[in-house]
Design an enzyme around this catalytic site. Sequence first.
Site, short mmCIF file in Angstrom:
data_model
loop_
_atom_site.label_atom_id
_atom_site.label_comp_id
_atom_site.label_asym_id
_atom_site.label_seq_id
_atom_site.Cartn_x
_atom_site.Cartn_y
_atom_site.Cartn_z
N HIS A 361 -10.73 37.43 35.41
CA HIS A 361 -9.62 38.33 34.82
C HIS A 361 -8.27 37.82 34.80
CE1 HIS A 361 -12.01 41.66 32.96
NE2 HIS A 361 -12.88 41.31 34.29
N LYS A 549 1.40 50.98 34.45
CA LYS A 549 0.48 49.92 34.97
C LYS A 549 0.83 49.74 36.53
CE LYS A 549 2.12 47.07 31.88
NZ LYS A 549 0.69 46.74 31.09
N ARG A 550 -0.16 48.69 36.97
CA ARG A 550 -0.20 48.74 38.31
C ARG A 550 1.15 47.93 38.77
NH1 ARG A 550 -1.94 43.77 40.85
NH2 ARG A 550 -2.83 42.99 38.91
N LYS A 555 4.31 42.03 36.30
CA LYS A 555 4.24 42.66 35.32
C LYS A 555 5.69 43.32 35.08
CE LYS A 555 -0.44 44.43 36.11
NZ LYS A 555 -1.16 44.22 34.97
N THR A 657 -5.09 46.08 28.91
CA THR A 657 -5.79 47.21 28.13
C THR A 657 -5.01 48.29 27.88
OG1 THR A 657 -6.79 47.83 30.08
CG2 THR A 657 -8.06 46.61 28.70
N LYS A 661 -4.27 50.80 24.29
CA LYS A 661 -4.44 52.31 24.17
C LYS A 661 -3.20 52.58 23.60
CE LYS A 661 -6.82 51.76 28.50
NZ LYS A 661 -6.75 51.76 29.77
#
Length: 819
Positions: A361, A549-550, A555, A657, A661
């Site tokens: 992943h 998100k995390r 990120k 993901t 969404k």
Amino acid sequence: MEKKLKLTPKEEALRSEIIGKVSRHFGKVMEDATPKMVYTACALTARDQIMAKWAVSHKEVKEEGSKKLYYLSFEFLMGRLFTTNVLNLMQTEEYKNVLNSLGYRIEDIAELENDAGLGNGGLGRLAACFIDSLTTLDLPAYGCTIRYEYGLFRQKIVDGYQTELPDTWLEDGNAWEVPRPEETVEVKIGGKVYTDWHDGRFYVRYENAHTILAMPYDVPLVGYNSKIVNKLRLWSAKSPNHMNMSEFNSGNYVRAVEEKQLAEVISKVLYPEDNHTEGKELRLKQQYFLVSATIQWILREFETRYGYDWKKLPEKACIHINDTHPTLAIPELMRILLDDKGLSWDDAWEITQKVFAYTNHTIMSEALEKWPLDMFEKVLPRIAMLVKEMNRRLMEYLEVVYPNDPAKHKYMAIIADNKVYMANICLYSCFAINGVSGLHTKILTTDIFADYYRLNPKKFYSITNGITFRRWIANCNPKLTQLISSKIGDKWIKNYDELKKLLPYAKDKEFCEEFYKIKHANKVCLAEYIKEHNNIEINPDSIFDVQAKRLHEYKRQLMNVLHIMAEYNRLVENPNMDFYPKTYIFGAKAAPGYARAKLIIKLINNVAEKINNDTRIKDKIKVVFLENYGVSIAEMVTVAADISEQISTAGKEASGTGNMKFMLNGALTIGTLDGANVEMLEQVGEDNIFIFGLKAEEVNARFKYNNSEEVKDIYSSNSVLRQVLEQLINGEFSDGNTQMFRDLYQTLLFGDYGTPDVYMVLRDFEDYCKTQERLSKLYENKEEWYKKAVINTACAGYFSSDRTIKEYNDKIWHLKAIK
């Protein structure tokens, strides 16, 4: 207060069942029942229907002798199950009408269910989508994980800082789970192991090993209008010794229950902090606990059905390892086949290599797990023996295929530098390995795993992730679901290709106006939630820009907040400038030991506090940090977002993901060419997604050569960026404290080890700001904006997890749908 509504006979029967459950389970009549009792009664009523279906399904799978998938994942972020199960049973309207007749709204009852604390982020949510799609497609499969008593943690923001509280999601029980104490198995950890040959048979003897009982709880999972019911198997750790009565009677009350507590701590918390030895050992024990219990169960099921013909195992079972956490399943299967079933190494190894598949992943170091060898030998002595033998045989093989190349051998080794490399166990052992987007797989096969790829390219696959439409639009955005179905029918909920039929409606002005009204209503609902929970008034007519998100440096929530600071500075200088109002919404948890990520959360909250209370900018910017972000909050945020922030450093995000969404629900993406953003660009075209920043190969080049001069040039030439960086250390956003955010300033300009701006925040900042300006300008033209929004929704079919699961099944699993 009950309402007199005309119900159908089916609804009357459902109403009677719910009332009966309240009476039988709580000894209450409806007038005296609490809403929580009503929720439990509804959940148990739905569960009864699922259990009846499950009994038939189990019988059919057994009679057909079907091959089964066992999907091992450390996380399954399921969210609330009530509304999803009712939707999948095709009974949403019945439950809605019955609850209305009893004086309740289905939405209010559903909110009383605790989010299951079985996951943290994308990895767990993906696993949940997969098990939904597997069941919807009538493929026999079991999800396997730990029944974490406390989940990760409940996030509380105190004075802008993240604090961690226990996530007590099981305190009210779990209406969906079925305990299976009769299937409890033993897991042995630690101690000493002795091996010997006697009368031509190999024997293993354990001394002073710590025995832990693994007791399963099954959660039945129903698919959307599916024929079968699958299950999520949750393993809970129990001690074989309830209490030491001798110690208790001597007054040593703590010591009397100490052994029990030490055993059961294994299933207490998801991802215990591992910045100390005890935490690392606990994580290793958790991983072995999950896989040992699961492999024992798989083999027991096989043996009961097919006897001792172990060569048939690959025909009847496929075990999928979701990231490296369950890797120990591989040597555990070898252990049981060798030690308990009496197979030779060669026979056991042939079976093992045909059973396991592995999904990688991420290329980030924390996902490519490695364990200190001495700890590994202490905690798992027998598994350590097997892993050493696997490594010895691997080294012999590599000497043949890559002769006289010790550096390559070391890189590919299972054991090197006194560490055990989990990903290399998978690469050596599994018959299939896949990345989760086109770009991610390319990086794996040309860089990270290139040497293994060259050995056997045919076992590497690229399968882009997906999301289930049942939860991420049908369940959480029912009005939009109804609007779409009114134009193209409702087959798209299960047949993702049907969604393309929506494309012509992007040019239908009336349809786009309805689309806009639904989005606006969702924004109003989110604004009300934010007012209630954050005490911040936000304008539903503003642009809702969401990054949820995390929290991790790659990120780049930090780049987002630096841009917000820059916009604020412009408004302070010129409050009357032309500026379309924007609301920036963040949702994120940082790992408890990740100090810099937690500092970024503090910065976001400090920036929010200052901006939200500055009357000079006339509410043109608002900043919101949503506390304790999880599936249920995500469902509310996803349907309200106008802009989806997918701004990770190119080459670092495997897929994502959340991007899918938001796209499905009509948000426009601002993002880098990273992960599945690449495929999103292919689906919607460059006019309907906003791409910026360096490409993966450009990032890689800068990272390799540590171009510090480029950072200096950017700093000196970009006055906007220079101002916000200086504000990190001049106290502007920290009440005069010049040290609070100095670490963020230092890492951007100088780096931790002399390599500045590792995640390219400064390099991409200017392009990001320009792209944000383009988006704001576009939003002023509502007709054009919602045309693009509808195109995004219409092109999201490719990102259905049903498509993803079909690809997995065609390429790797080869399961047969139950007829």
